[in-house]
Design a protein around this motif. Sequence first.
Motif, PDB file in Angstrom:
ATOM      1  N   ASP A   8      51.109  31.274 -79.270  1.00 47.98           N
ATOM      2  CA  ASP A   8      52.488  30.918 -79.617  1.00 47.98           C
ATOM      3  C   ASP A   8      53.187  31.981 -80.458  1.00 47.98           C
ATOM      4  O   ASP A   8      54.376  31.851 -80.743  1.00 47.98           O
TER       5      ASP A   8
ATOM      6  N   LYS B  24      60.820  30.253 -77.059  1.00 46.52           N
ATOM      7  CA  LYS B  24      61.325  29.340 -78.102  1.00 46.52           C
ATOM      8  C   LYS B  24      62.784  29.636 -78.433  1.00 46.52           C
ATOM      9  O   LYS B  24      63.583  28.729 -78.614  1.00 46.52           O
TER      10      LYS B  24
ATOM     11  N   ALA C 145      56.143  34.087 -76.009  1.00 45.12           N
ATOM     12  CA  ALA C 145      56.271  32.731 -76.555  1.00 45.12           C
ATOM     13  C   ALA C 145      57.463  32.636 -77.503  1.00 45.12           C
ATOM     14  O   ALA C 145      58.203  31.636 -77.485  1.00 45.12           O
TER      15      ALA C 145
END
Length: 171
Positions: free
Chosen positions: A117, A126, A122
């Motif tokens: 993440d 987001k 990633a």
Amino acid sequence: GSYRFARMIEDERRTETLLGGLKHVRTPAEDLPGILAIYGLKPGEERKLADIAWVPPPAPAPFVGAMAKPGRVANATINDFGFRDRRTAYLPKPPGLYRVFVTGGSTAFGSGAESDDATLAAELEKALSPGRRIEVVNTALPAWATTQERLLIEQRLAALAPDRIVMLSGF
């Protein structure tokens, strides 16, 4: 002879994690406290760097030479496509989904990232996702050059319905 070859294989395996990579390049002892601080670790906690992916083991792949071997490497999840991504299928592409593939070398792969993440792909997903259906797929592999990236795009990614491809390359 065979001892030298066995040692080369062992050296290669040690670079799979950040700790192994640091030992492989013989990082000066005076650099270690700074590296530990980046990860919020204290002296004596060096072993925790073995939980951070650096270079995944390679698996032979047509045209590009190698992809990341599927499975887990420290904190990195490598799917059956050889991508650092938890998703396991890309087709059929759901209606309304905007798909981005990120290609590149170690920076794009997330060598040294604290988790899947925390990779660029990633973080980009987001940042772009609120209110939209966007997936950003990390297809990078450490040490890749633009030649491998171009071949990956032509031979694999084009068939996976990309809306955008981001090439993050350089040294």
